[in-house]
Each structure stands twice: as C-alpha cells, then as structure tokens.
Design an enzyme around this catalytic site. Structure first.
Site, PDB file in Angstrom:
ATOM      1  CG  ASP A 198      -2.038  -0.985   1.142  1.00 47.89           C
ATOM      2  OD1 ASP A 198      -2.378  -1.402   0.019  1.00 47.89           O
ATOM      3  OD2 ASP A 198      -2.596  -1.346   2.196  1.00 47.89           O
ATOM      4  CE1 TYR A 205       4.344  -7.366   3.696  1.00 46.84           C
ATOM      5  CE2 TYR A 205       3.767  -9.678   4.001  1.00 46.84           C
ATOM      6  CZ  TYR A 205       3.742  -8.519   3.250  1.00 46.84           C
ATOM      7  OH  TYR A 205       3.115  -8.536   2.027  1.00 46.84           O
TER       8      TYR A 205
END
Length: 279
Positions: free
Chosen positions: A55, A113
């Site tokens: 994003d 992540y």
C-alpha cells in the site's frame, strides 16, 4: 528473438508512492520501473509482475518482481541500467535470468514482514515516515504471549480488511515475534507465513498494541480467531512502519546464478547505449 524472463529483488522507500501496483493517475513503484524499462527498450512496453501489492507508504527491502524482456542483457548489466534510470527511492538489489515458468506471485511459498514501532515519548521527525509512534506503556510478557497465539494455521478473517473479497482466509503463520531495540527504543515485530491477507499484518499490530496497553484481555487473539469478524479486532496500524522483508520460493522454481553470455545483435546495441547513458 525470444523474450527473456528476469527475476529482480527490489528495495524501495514507499513514502511518496501510491503503493506498488500501477495506477492511472498516481505515482507507483511498478509505474516507475516500467517507465525505466520502456526507455531501455526504445519504446517497447514491458509489464512487470510483483510478488504482491504494497500500500501507499509501505516499504520493501525484499520485493520480488519478474518481467519478460525483448533483448538478452546480462543480469549485472540489467541491474546497473535500472538503477541508473530509476529514482533513488528504488534500488534493484539483485537480478537473475530465470525459466519461463517462474512467476513472482504465483510461485511464492511464503513471505516475511517486519513492523517498527517507536516508543519514545517525543516524536522523532526523522522516524515519522518509517515507524509508528506509540509512546504508551506496554506489558511485554502479555505481548509475547499474544503473538504466540497467532502462530499456526488459522482462519484470519478477523485480521483482514473487510473489502478483501470472498477468498479463503485460512493462512499459516510460522513466526510471530517481537524484539525490543533498547538503543533506539523501538519494537520490531516479525511475521513469517505462507501468505498474508490484505492489511493482515497492520491489523495484527494494531490489535497487539491494544493488548499490550491493557485495553484488551491477554487471551484476545484466541477470541478473535474464533469469532472471525473484522469489526471485533483492533485498528489497522499506519502503513509507514511496515516493511516487506523477503519473499520465499521453492529452490527448483527460480534458477539462481543463471545468465546468458552471448548477447544478440539488437541486445548488444541497446547495451552499448545503456553503458553510454550510465556514464
């Protein structure tokens, strides 16, 4: 001439991009790389495929992409050319030539992540684009116990953006951990799994911080996994603290170290022009 498939590991600072995926009116990572490739091919469109989207504001240290290129250029030269033509916000870390059946998205076996949280009482202007500022007391034992509840195979519907569609929400999290960086007074969350839903890591962090703050009970993760309702979980943490660190593949899918020694006549001309541009 046969088009050649290249696999790249790319790093980028996502601050000033509207995410990874190309958009018609916004600046994106995919758009910038494709613009550079179009310069290299003298106008031939080259479409890149990423391991997944990130994003707006999200960073990457190990995003993987692939594309088919109309000329044969050695991997090192491809890396050098792209790094000379893209903005300093993007850096091509590694390039390899792979088999035609390699796909950056569909061949993934997992991802890693990390999420950074700044615990200092006063916001640091030099961290504002790369960490979430969270100057509140935390119970680290509760936090670590809650993280362990995320590990394993679960239906993560409570930790997925409500607009993510009807896809199967079952995923396996291999690692959910946190370390305290005392020197920088930061938390570093790490999540490894076979796949992640839209906003999953950011919802993890938003919920976990509420547990560590005492705003939610210690066994809240177990309840949320059972209710399967996004409205029950915590907020979606801000994007700037999130980093895509690594994408995993089966070793048999992408051949490392493969390269072409011979450069075709057209490719040789293009490479000569790129060398001249880079000087």
């Amino acid at each position: 001439m046969k088009w050649i498939r290249y696999k790249l590991i790319v790093q980028y600072d996502g601050t000033h991009f509207a995410g990874f995926q190309i958009q018609p009116h916004d600046r994106t990572v995919q758009g910038e790389i494709q613009k550079a490739l179009k310069i290299m091919t003298k106008g031939i469109e080259v479409i890149i495929h990423g391991s997944g989207r990130t994003d707006s504001g999200v960073h990457a240290k190990g995003q993987v992409i692939h594309f088919d290129y109309p000329f044969i250029i050695p991997a090192k030269n491809m890396q050098r050319a792209l790094n000379s033509l893209t903005t300093d916000e993007i850096f091509v870390k590694e390039v390899s030539i792979v088999e035609d059946d390699f796909h950056a998205r569909y061949n993934t076996s997992g991802k890693k992540y990390q999420y950074r949280v700044d615990l200092n009482a006063i916001p640091d202007p030099f961290k504002r684009l790369y960490t979430l500022h969270h100057p509140y007391p935390l119970d680290m034992d509760k936090l670590r116990n809650a993280l362990k509840d995320l590990e394993g195979e679960h239906d993560f519907s409570s930790f997925c953006a409500s607009n993510s569609g009807r896809e199967d929400k079952v995923r396996t999290v291999y690692e959910a951990s946190v370390v305290k960086d005392d020197f920088n007074n930061e938390l570093l969350f790490t999540f490894r799994g076979n796949g992640f839903l839209y906003n999953m890591v950011r919802i993890f962090v938003g919920t976990l911080l509420q547990i560590a703050n005492g705003l939610r009970p210690a066994d809240e993760i177990q309840r949320l996994l059972e209710v399967k309702d996004r409205n029950e979980a915590g907020p979606t943490a801000k994007p700037q603290g999130l980093y895509l660190m690594e994408v995993y593949y089966e070793s048999s899918i992408a051949k490392k170290g493969t390269d072409y020694q011979e450069i075709g006549e057209v490719g040789e001309q293009v490479q000569h022009e790129l060398d001249h541009t880079a000087k």
